[in-house]
Design an enzyme around this catalytic site. Structure first.
Site, PDB file in Angstrom:
ATOM      1  N   PHE A 130       0.851  -1.193   0.000  1.00 48.95           N
ATOM      2  CA  PHE A 130       0.000   0.000   0.000  1.00 48.95           C
ATOM      3  C   PHE A 130       0.880   1.233   0.000  1.00 48.95           C
ATOM      4  O   PHE A 130       1.760   1.389   0.847  1.00 48.95           O
ATOM      5  CB  PHE A 130      -0.922   0.038   1.224  1.00 48.95           C
ATOM      6  CG  PHE A 130      -1.836   1.230   1.206  1.00 48.95           C
ATOM      7  CD1 PHE A 130      -2.967   1.228   0.404  1.00 48.95           C
ATOM      8  CD2 PHE A 130      -1.534   2.376   1.935  1.00 48.95           C
ATOM      9  CE1 PHE A 130      -3.802   2.339   0.344  1.00 48.95           C
ATOM     10  CE2 PHE A 130      -2.369   3.489   1.877  1.00 48.95           C
ATOM     11  CZ  PHE A 130      -3.500   3.468   1.094  1.00 48.95           C
ATOM     12  N   ASP A 214       9.295   2.839   1.520  1.00 54.21           N
ATOM     13  CA  ASP A 214       8.128   3.532   2.067  1.00 54.21           C
ATOM     14  C   ASP A 214       8.076   3.233   3.556  1.00 54.21           C
ATOM     15  O   ASP A 214       7.668   2.147   3.976  1.00 54.21           O
ATOM     16  CB  ASP A 214       6.858   3.041   1.348  1.00 54.21           C
ATOM     17  CG  ASP A 214       5.588   3.689   1.892  1.00 54.21           C
ATOM     18  OD1 ASP A 214       5.604   4.190   3.025  1.00 54.21           O
ATOM     19  OD2 ASP A 214       4.559   3.654   1.179  1.00 54.21           O
ATOM     20  N   LYS A 243       2.759  10.117   8.428  1.00 56.02           N
ATOM     21  CA  LYS A 243       2.139   9.569   9.648  1.00 56.02           C
ATOM     22  C   LYS A 243       2.856   9.994  10.945  1.00 56.02           C
ATOM     23  O   LYS A 243       2.733  11.126  11.369  1.00 56.02           O
ATOM     24  CB  LYS A 243       2.012   8.053   9.540  1.00 56.02           C
ATOM     25  CG  LYS A 243       1.022   7.629   8.445  1.00 56.02           C
ATOM     26  CD  LYS A 243       0.466   6.227   8.625  1.00 56.02           C
ATOM     27  CE  LYS A 243      -0.724   6.008   7.708  1.00 56.02           C
ATOM     28  NZ  LYS A 243      -0.520   5.101   6.613  1.00 56.02           N
TER      29      LYS A 243
HETATM   30  C1  LIG Z   1      -0.731   5.444   5.174  1.00 57.51           C
HETATM   31  C2  LIG Z   1       0.254   4.996   4.189  1.00 57.51           C
HETATM   32  C3  LIG Z   1       0.416   5.662   2.970  1.00 57.51           C
HETATM   33  C4  LIG Z   1      -0.459   6.825   2.540  1.00 57.51           C
HETATM   34  O1  LIG Z   1      -0.320   7.909   3.403  1.00 57.51           O
HETATM   35  P1  LIG Z   1      -1.449   9.057   3.388  1.00 57.51           P
HETATM   36  O2  LIG Z   1      -0.926  10.072   4.360  1.00 57.51           O
HETATM   37  O3  LIG Z   1      -2.723   8.402   3.813  1.00 57.51           O
HETATM   38  O4  LIG Z   1      -1.532   9.593   2.032  1.00 57.51           O
HETATM   39  C5  LIG Z   1       1.420   5.220   2.115  1.00 57.51           C
HETATM   40  N1  LIG Z   1       2.213   4.184   2.453  1.00 57.51           N
HETATM   41  C6  LIG Z   1       2.073   3.514   3.619  1.00 57.51           C
HETATM   42  C7  LIG Z   1       2.987   2.379   3.922  1.00 57.51           C
HETATM   43  C8  LIG Z   1       1.088   3.887   4.520  1.00 57.51           C
HETATM   44  O5  LIG Z   1       0.930   3.206   5.650  1.00 57.51           O
END
Ligand SMILES: *Cc1c(COP(=O)(O)O)cnc(C)c1O
Length: 395
Positions: A130, A214, A243
Site C-alpha cells: 500500500f 516507504d 504519519k
Molecule cells: C498510510 C500509508 C500511505 C499513505 O499515506 P497518506 O498520508 O494516507 O496519504 C502510504 N504508504 C504507507 C505504507 C502507509 O501506511
C-alpha cells in the site's frame, strides 16, 4: 438530527459510517460525544506518536502560531531545523536532501517523480503493498481491488512477489526504482523475507536501480528503530515518511541519500503547503520528544512486553503475532477481525482490522505499564466474548 445523520448527509461516502464521534484526547485515551473513554491502540493509524494533547505538541503549535505559512518562496527556521533532524536520524547526512509534502501519498508521488528522472521506464513494487490513493501512488500499490476502478494508471509498473527470486527475475537496466515497505502494514503487518532488503540493495546497486523505502507507517521509531530499514544495515537511495513524524499534523517527506539528491531539478516539483513552518515546528517537536524520552527504545521494549502478554492469552482465535516494536499484527484463525474491532469499541478499546484475519495494534509510542495492563485485560475479555457469543433471543 444526530451526528450520524449529519455525517450521512454531508460527508462523501468513501469511508463508511464512523462508529463514534470523538471530541477530546488525553495521553493514550480519547473520549466520544457521550463522554465514554477509549484506550487508543490505533493512534490515528500510527500517527499520534505522542498520544493526544501532549504538552510538546501543544507548545509547538501555540509558539509557532505567529507564522503559520509563508509559501516556498521563503525559508523558515522550523523547516531547516526539521530537515536537519530528518537527515540525521535517517542517516542521509550531509549528502542527503529533503522534499516536504503534506501526506504519505504525496511523499510517494515525489518518489515516483524522482524515479522518472532516471530516464528509465520500469518501476517495481510488491504485491499487496500500500502506497497511497493518488493516481501515481495507487499505480505502485499492490492491491488490485484498489487499483482496478481507476485504470488506466501509470504504465510500466510491475507488482512482483515479495521474494528475492522474483526481484532477481524482474530487475534489469531498464528499471528506474524498486519501491517497498519494510513491513507491509495495510496488508496485515507482514514482514519481508529474511535478508530481503540486503538482497534488494545488492541487486539494485548492481543494476543502477533506485531503492526507495516507504517508511510512512514503519518510521519515526515505531518498529524499535528510528526507521525499520536500519535494522538491516543497508542504505537506501530514498525513504518516504509521513504519519508518525507529524504526531497529528499533516506532513509527508521524501528524504534522498547521496546521488539521488540531485535528480529533481529546480521547477520539477512543488507544493503550496509542504514544509510550512507550522507543521515543521510540530514535527520537529514530536521527533525531539521521541529522542529525549527514548521512545524508540520504549517502542522496542513495550512491543516485546505486549507480544509476551498476548502470547499468554489462551484464545483459540490467535494464531500468530507479526511485526516489530509497536507495529503488531495479530493473526486470527477465523475471519472475525471486524467483530473483534466492534466488540473492543464496546469495551472501550480502539484497535483496527487491516483485513478480516488481522487485528492491528499501533498504539502511541508513549505507552507504559498501565496501558499494557489495561489493553491485555480488555482485549482478553473481547476475545472471550467473540469466541463465545452470547445467544440472542432471535437465534
Ligand atoms: C498510510 C500509508 C500511505 C499513505 O499515506 P497518506 O498520508 O494516507 O496519504 C502510504 N504508504 C504507507 C505504507 C502507509 O501506511
Amino acid at each position: 438530527m444526530t451526528w450520524k445523520d449529519d455525517y450521512a448527509h454531508r460527508i462523501m461516502n468513501t469511508f463508511g459510517m464512523p462508529k463514534r464521534e470523538l471530541v477530546r484526547g488525553e495521553g493514550c485515551a480519547v473520549f466520544d460525544s457521550d463522554g465514554k473513554r477509549y484506550l487508543d491502540f490505533l493512534a490515528g493509524i500510527a500517527v499520534n506518536s505522542l498520544g493526544h494533547n501532549h504538552p510538546a505538541v501543544v507548545g509547538a503549535l501555540t509558539s509557532q502560531a505567529h507564522l503559520l505559512h509563508v509559501s516556498n518562496f521563503f525559508a523558515t527556521e522550523p523547516q531547516l531545523a526539521l530537515a536537519e533532524r530528518l537527515l540525521r536520524i535517517t542517516g542521509a547526512g550531509d549528502e542527503g536532501r529533503v522534499f516536504f509534502a503534506n501526506s504519505g501519498t504525496e511523499a510517494n508521488e515525489a518518489a515516483i517523480k524522482l524515479a522518472r528522472r532516471t530516464g528509465r521506464p520500469r518501476v517495481l513494487s510488491l504485491m499487496d503493498s500500500f502506497h497511497g490513493r493518488s493516481l501515481g501512488a495507487l499505480s505502485i500499490t499492490g492491491k488490485a481491488s484498489l487499483r482496478e476502478p481507476f485504470e488506466p494508471l501509470l504504465p510500466n509498473v510491475e507488482h512482483i512477489d515479495s521474494t528475492i527470486e522474483a526481484l532477481a527475475a524482474a530487475i534489469g537496466p531498464d528499471v528506474a526504482a524498486l519501491i517497498v515497505e519494510p513491513i507491509k502494514g495495510e496488508a496485515g503487518v507482514h514482514e519481508l523475507p529474511a535478508r530481503y532488503l540486503q538482497a534488494a540493495r545488492e541487486l539494485t546497486t548492481q543494476h543502477g536501480v533506485l531503492l526507495i523505502l516507504d517508511e510512512i507507517q514503519t518510521g519515526a521509531g515505531r518498529t524499535g528503530d528510528w526507521f525499520a530499514f536500519q535494522q538491516s544495515g543497508i542504505v537506501p537511495d530514498a525513504v518516504t515518511l509521513a504519519k508518525g513524524i507529524g504526531g497529528g499534523v499533516p506532513i509527508g517527506a521524501l528524504v534522498t541519500f547521496g546521488a539521488a539528491s540531485t535528480l529533481l531539478q529546480p521547477g520539477q516539483h512543488g507544493t503550496t503547503f509542504g514544509g510550512n513552518p507550522l507543521v515543521c515546528a510540530v514535527s520537529n517537536a514530536v521527533l525531539a520528544q521521541i529522542e529525549a524520552d527514548d521512545l524508540v527504545a520504549n517502542a522496542a521494549q513495550r512491543g516485546a512486553e505486549l507480544r509476551s502478554e498476548l502470547a499468554r492469552i489462551d484464545s483459540p482465535l490467535i494464531t500468530e503475532l507479526r511485526g516489530r516494536g509497536l507495529l503488531i499484527g495479530i493473526g486470527l484463525a477465523e475471519p472475525v477481525a471486524a467483530e473483534i474491532v466492534a466488540t473492543a469499541l464496546e469495551h472501550g478499546l480502539i484497535v483496527n482490522a487491516p483485513n478480516e484475519f488481522t487485528v492491528r495494534l499501533v498504539p502511541p509510542l508513549i505507552i507504559g505499564d498501565d496501558e499494557i495492563a489495561e489493553f491485555i485485560e480488555t482485549f482478553s475479555a473481547v476475545l472471550t466474548a467473540v469466541a463465545n457469543p452470547v445467544p440472542t433471543e432471535a437465534s
